[in-house]
Write an enzyme that holds these catalytic residues in place. Structure first.
Site, PDB file in Angstrom:
ATOM      1  N   SER A   1      -9.077  -6.813  37.046  1.00  0.00           N
ATOM      2  CA  SER A   1      -9.076  -7.042  35.594  1.00  0.00           C
ATOM      3  C   SER A   1     -10.221  -7.976  35.269  1.00  0.00           C
ATOM      4  O   SER A   1     -10.791  -8.603  36.156  1.00  0.00           O
ATOM      5  CB  SER A   1      -7.766  -7.711  35.169  1.00  0.00           C
ATOM      6  OG  SER A   1      -7.780  -9.086  35.523  1.00  0.00           O
ATOM      7  N   ASP A   2     -10.579  -8.079  33.999  1.00  0.00           N
ATOM      8  CA  ASP A   2     -11.470  -9.174  33.624  1.00  0.00           C
ATOM      9  C   ASP A   2     -10.599 -10.432  33.507  1.00  0.00           C
ATOM     10  O   ASP A   2      -9.369 -10.374  33.571  1.00  0.00           O
ATOM     11  CB  ASP A   2     -12.251  -8.861  32.348  1.00  0.00           C
ATOM     12  CG  ASP A   2     -13.535  -9.695  32.285  1.00  0.00           C
ATOM     13  OD1 ASP A   2     -13.622 -10.707  33.011  1.00  0.00           O
ATOM     14  OD2 ASP A   2     -14.448  -9.351  31.513  1.00  0.00           O
ATOM     15  N   TRP A   3     -11.238 -11.549  33.318  1.00  0.00           N
ATOM     16  CA  TRP A   3     -10.556 -12.841  33.336  1.00  0.00           C
ATOM     17  C   TRP A   3      -9.421 -12.872  32.299  1.00  0.00           C
ATOM     18  O   TRP A   3      -9.682 -12.842  31.104  1.00  0.00           O
ATOM     19  CB  TRP A   3     -11.588 -13.936  33.040  1.00  0.00           C
ATOM     20  CG  TRP A   3     -11.081 -15.329  33.038  1.00  0.00           C
ATOM     21  CD1 TRP A   3     -10.227 -15.884  32.125  1.00  0.00           C
ATOM     22  CD2 TRP A   3     -11.394 -16.357  33.976  1.00  0.00           C
ATOM     23  NE1 TRP A   3      -9.992 -17.193  32.438  1.00  0.00           N
ATOM     24  CE2 TRP A   3     -10.699 -17.511  33.573  1.00  0.00           C
ATOM     25  CE3 TRP A   3     -12.203 -16.423  35.120  1.00  0.00           C
ATOM     26  CZ2 TRP A   3     -10.787 -18.713  34.257  1.00  0.00           C
ATOM     27  CZ3 TRP A   3     -12.290 -17.619  35.791  1.00  0.00           C
ATOM     28  CH2 TRP A   3     -11.585 -18.740  35.370  1.00  0.00           C
TER      29      TRP A   3
END
Ligand code: NOJ
Length: 743
Positions: free
Chosen positions: A284-286
Site C-alpha cells: 500500500s502507499d503510506w
C-alpha cells in the site's frame, strides 16, 4: 581482493534477470514449507511494514511501542526508512531473534540517487536518453544496496499532464510512449542483472494507478476518467515496467472513479494480478489502507483491512490495519485464509529471490558500503546525466555558449550559491551539502581567468518589492550576466502542489531589472516542474531550463554554459502560458470546431483571452547547432495490418558545431472511431552529428504503433489514412507523408 572474490561468488549464485523455472520451483517449495510452519499471527506479521527510525515520509501513525520488540515477535515483515549498514544490522538482528528467523526487507525511496544525487526524474526524462537513465538507476541501486537497502519505492511512472501537481518532478512527464520506455529503463537499472545480485534492489512501480490525474493537480485528489483513457494513457508505463521484471508495485492514495486505488479489485486483482499475471507483491502507499476511512469508503480499520486484502493489496505500509485486524477478520470468517496465504507467499518469494534466507546480512557489509559510495565514475555519470537533462529554450544572437573572452561574469539570483536546493525533492540526507557543486562553484571552475561577481538580488520567497540596486550595479560591471532563479527545494514534491506556477515571488521582476541594463543575460531556470514565465520568454535573450540536477548541478550547468557540452534535451512536458490552460498536453483530440490559429477565437474552441498554444511544446529544445530534415520516403503507400512500414529521412547538422538531435516520429490516425489524437509520439532517435554531417534515419512502424483501445477495451487498428510526421518537437513538424492501412 577478498571483496571481489565474494562479489563474484554471490553474483554467480544469483539469478539472471528473472529466476529460471527450476529456481522458481525450488523457491516455491521452500515458501510452502515455511508457510506450513507459520501461525496466523506470523503470517500477518509478514504483511506488516513499519517506518523505521529515520524521518518519516508520511504522517506519523500512532505509536506501536518498541519496534524492535515487535520484530522479535515476528510481527513485522518489512521496515522502511532505515539506511546504512549499522542501522539495518540492528533491525535484521532483531528479526533473527524471531521464532522463524524470517529476514526483514528494507525499503527506501531511492528516487534519484542515494549518496550521489542524480537529476530529478522529470529532468532526466528531458534527456530522452534511455541508457543514461538506466545507468542513473543502476548507480542508485549499487549505492543503496551497499547501504543495506533491498527495495526502492521507484520508479514513479504516473503520467502527469498538470504541472500544478507537485509530484510531476518524480515522473517522466506527460507522454505515454516516452514514459513507458523510461519506466522500463529505470526498472532495468534498479534490478540490474536480477534479484539476488548483491547490487540489485527490487523496484516498486508506483502509484497504481492514475495518481497523476488528480483533479486540479491537488495531491491525493480524486481521479475520474473513462476506462479507455486509463488503458490508453495511464496504464501502459505500468505494463512496461512489469514486462521489464519489476518485483513489486505500490498502489495509490487517489480514488479512481469512486473507489480508492488501495481498495480496488479492478486495478489489483483484475488487471495487475489477473490479466497481466503479476507474480510479485503489492504494497500500500503510506497509510493508504487506513485512509479509506476519511475517503468515506469504509468505516474503520477492520473494514479497511478486509477491503484491502480482498482487493489484492499484499503489504500494509504504516496503516497498522492488517496487524490490528486481519487475524480477527479470518477468525470472524470475513477473510478467507487463502487470501492471507497468497499475500504471504508473494512476500516470502521475494525474500527468497533476494537471497535473504541464505544470508540475511548479505547486503550489510560496512566495508563494501564505504567502498561503494561516491565512486569517481559514478560522480561523472551524475554530471553527464545532469547536462543531458538541460533544455535550451532560447538563445538569441547566440549568447551561448559564453565566450571565453568575457573578463567579468555576474551571477545574479537567489539560487546562485544554493546547494541543498539543487538536490531537489526526494533526495536522501546521505548526500551532504558539501558534496553538491553550486552554480557559483561550477562557473568559477570553468572560467578561472574571469572575474566572477555575485549578487543574490532577492530571496526565492520574497513577495514584496525588493531593492534590486546592488544586483543591477553588479550586472552593470559585468560583460555577461547569468541569472539563477526559480523554485526552492520545498516547492515541488509530495504534497507540494501549487495553484500559481509562475517563477516564485519577485524573481521575474529581478529578471526585468537585469535585462533592462542591456547586458547580455542568460536566465537559468531551476525548478521541479514547468513554470510560467511569459515576460522572460519574450524578453530574456537566452533561457536555459535546468530543473534540479543533483550533486553535480554546478558542473553540469557550467559544461553547457561554456559549450563543453552542446545541450540536446527536449521537454517531456508542455509548458503553459498560464495556469488557466491546464491541463495542457500535445496529444489532444480535435473538437468539431478546432482552433484555426492563435488569433481566431470566434465560435472556435479557443480562449478569448489567451491562445491555445503553449509557451513551449512537448518535445521542444534547442542546440548550439541547427539541424535540417529532408528527403522523407516511406516504403509503401498502402500496408496491411500484418505488415510494417519503413519511414526514412535525412538528418543533417547544418551548423558549425557537433551536436545531438532528438528526431521525433508522430502518427495520426486521420479518421477513427473512437477519435484519435491530433498526433502521438511513436518513436524517436537521439543522433550525434558532426558539423555538415548527414545521416539517413529510419523508423519502423508496426501494427502496435497504429493500434488503440476501443470502447470495449479491445486493442484494435482501423483501416484508413494515417499521417506520419517527423519533427524536432511536437509543434515543429518538418516532414510528413500519408499512407493507407488495409485489413
Ligand atoms: C508516500 C508516497 O506517496 C510514496 O511514493 C512513498 O514511496 C511512500 N510515502 C514512502 O515514503
Amino acid at each position: 581482493m577478498k571483496i571481489l572474490r565474494g562479489l563474484l561468488l554471490v553474483s554467480s549464485l544469483a539469478f539472471c534477470l528473472t529466476p529460471s523455472f527450476a529456481q522458481q520451483k525450488t523457491i516455491a517449495a521452500k515458501v510452502e514449507a515455511l508457510l506450513s510452519k507459520m501461525t496466523l499471527d506470523e503470517k500477518i506479521g509478514q504483511l506488516n511494514q513499519y517506518n523505521g527510525d529515520w524521518a518519516a515520509t508520511g504522517p506519523v501513525t500512532k505509536d506501536v511501542g518498541n519496534k524492535l520488540d515487535a520484530i522479535k515477535q515476528g510481527k513485522v515483515g518489512s521496515v522502511l526508512n532505515i539506511m546504512g549498514t549499522n542501522h539495518t544490522r540492528t533491525f535484521q538482528e532483531a528479526a533473527m531473534q524471531s521464532r522463524l528467523k524470517i529476514p526483514l526487507l528494507f525499503g527506501q525511496d531511492v528516487i534519484h540517487g542515494y549518496s550521489i544525487t542524480f537529476p530529478i526524474p522529470l529532468a532526466e526524462a528531458a534527456s530522452w536518453d534511455l541508457e543514461a537513465m538506466e545507468r542513473s538507476a543502476r548507480v542508485a541501486a549499487t549505492e543503496s544496496a551497499a547501504a543495506g537497502i533491498h527495495w526502492t519505492f521507484a520508479p514513479m511512472v504516473d503520467i502527469a499532464r498538470d504541472p500544478r501537481w507537485g509530484r510531476v518532478m518524480e515522473g517522466a512527464g506527460e507522454d505515454t510512449y516516452l514514459g513507458s520506455l523510461i519506466a522500463k529503463a529505470r526498472v532495468k537499472g534498479f534490478q540490474g542483472k536480477g534479484l539476488g545480485n548483491i547490487d540489485a534492489v527490487m523496484a516498486c512501480v508506483k502509484h497504481f494507478a492514475a495518481y497523476g490525474a488528480a483533479v486540479g493537480g491537488r495531491d491525493y485528489n480524486s481521479v475520474d476518467m473513462s476506462k479507455r483513457a486509463l488503458w490508453e494513457t495511464y496504464l501502459p508505463p505500468f505494463k512496461a515496467a512489469l514486462d521489464a521484471g519489476a518485483a513489486t508495485f505500490m498502489n495509490s492514495f487517489n480514488d479512481l472513479n469512486g473507489t480508492p486505488a488501495t481498495g480496488s479489485s479492478y486495478l489489483q486483482r483484475d488487471i495487475l494480478k489477473g490479466k497481466w499475471g503479476f507474480k510479485g507483491f503489492v504494497v500500500s502507499d503510506w497509510n493508504s489502507i487506513g485512509e479509506m476511512i476519511p475517503h468515506g469508503f469504509v468505516k474503520d480499520n477492520y473494514e479497511a483491512a478486509e477491503v484491502a486484502i480482498k482487493a489484492g493489496n499484499d503489504m500494509d505500509m504504516e496503516s497498522r490495519a492488517y496487524i490490528g485486524n486481519l487475524a480477527k477478520l479470518v477468525k470472524d470468517g470475513k477473510v478467507n485464509i487463502s487470501l492471507v496465504n497468497d499475500a504471504v507467499r508473494r512476500v516470502l518469494t521475494k525474500k527468497f529471490e533476494m537471497g535473504l534466507f541464505d544470508d540475511p546480512y548479505k547486503f550489510i557489509n560496512p566495508a563494501r558500503e564505504k567502498a561503494t559510495m561516491n565512486q569517481p565514475e559514478n560522480i561523472e555519470a551524475a554530471r553527464d546525466m545532469g547536462r543531458k537533462s538541460i533544455v535550451l529554450l532560447k538563445n538569441e544572437k547566440q549568447i551561448l555558449p559564453l565566450s571565453k573572452d568575457f573578463k567579468t561574469i555576474a551571477l545574479i539570483g537567489p539560487l546562485g550559491k544554493a546547494k541543498w536546493d539543487l538536490k531537489g525533492a526526494w533526495s536522501t540526507d546521505v548526500d551532504p551539502n558539501e558534496n553538491v557543486v553550486s552554480i557559483y562553484e561550477g562557473i568559477q571552475k570553468q572560467a578561472p581567468n574571469a572575474k566572477l561577481l555575485y549578487a543574490e538580488g532577492c530571496k526565492v520567497t520574497d513577495s514584496v518589492s525588493v531593492d534590486f540596486t546592488e544586483a543591477v550595479e553588479t550586472a552593470k560591471k559585468a560583460d555577461v550576466v547569468v541569472m539563477a532563479v526559480g523554485e526552492n527545494i520545498f516547492m515541488t514534491g509530495e504534497a507540494r502542489s501549487k495553484a500559481n506556477i509562475h517563477i516564485p515571488g519577485v524573481q521575474e521582476d529581478l529578471i526585468k531589472a537585469i535585462v533592462a541594463t542591456g547586458k547580455p543575460v542568460v536566465v537559468l531556470l531551476m525548478a521541479g516542474r514547468p513554470m510560467v514565465f511569459n515576460w522572460t520568454a519574450a524578453h530574456a535573450p537566452a533561457i536555459v531550463y535546468a530543473w534540479w540536477l543533483g550533486s553535480q548541478m554546478g558542473n553540469s550547468v557550467a559544461d553547457v554554459l561554456f559549450g563543453n557540452y552542446n545541450p540536446a534535451g527536449k521537454l517531456p512536458m508542455t509548458f503553459p502560458r498560464s495556469e488557466g490552460q491546464i491541463p495542457i498536453y500535445y496529444n489532444y483530440l480535435n473538437t468539431g470546431r478546432p482552433s484555426q490559429g492563435d488569433n481566431d477565437t470566434f465560435y472556435r474552441s479557443s480562449y478569448i483571452d489567451l491562445p491555445n498554444t503553449p509557451q513551449y511544446a512537448f518535445g521542444y529544445g534547442l542546440s548550439y547547432t541547427t539541424f535540417g530534415y529532408s528527403n522523407i520516403s516511406i516504403s509503401k503507400t498502402t500496408i496491411k495490418k500484418t505488415e510494417t512500414l519503413t519511414v526514412s529521412f535525412d538528418l543533417q547538422n547544418t551548423g558549425k558545431v557537433a551536436g545531438e538531435e532528438i528526431a521525433q516520429l508522430y502518427i495520426r490516425d486521420m479518421v477513427a472511431q473512437p477519435l484519435r489524437p491530433i498526433k502521438e509520439l511513436k518513436d524517436f532517435k537521439k543522433v550525434m552529428l558532426a558539423p555538415g554531417e548527414t545521416k539517413r534515419i529510419t523508423f519502423i512502424i508496426d501494427k502496435e504503433k497504429l493500434a488503440f483501445y476501443n470502447d470495449s477495451l479491445e486493442r484494435i487498428t482501423q483501416p484508413g489514412e494515417f499521417k506520419v510526421m517527423i519533427g524536432a518537437a511536437s509543434n515543429n513538424i518538418k516532414l510528413e507523408k500519408s499512407f493507407q492501412l488495409t485489413n
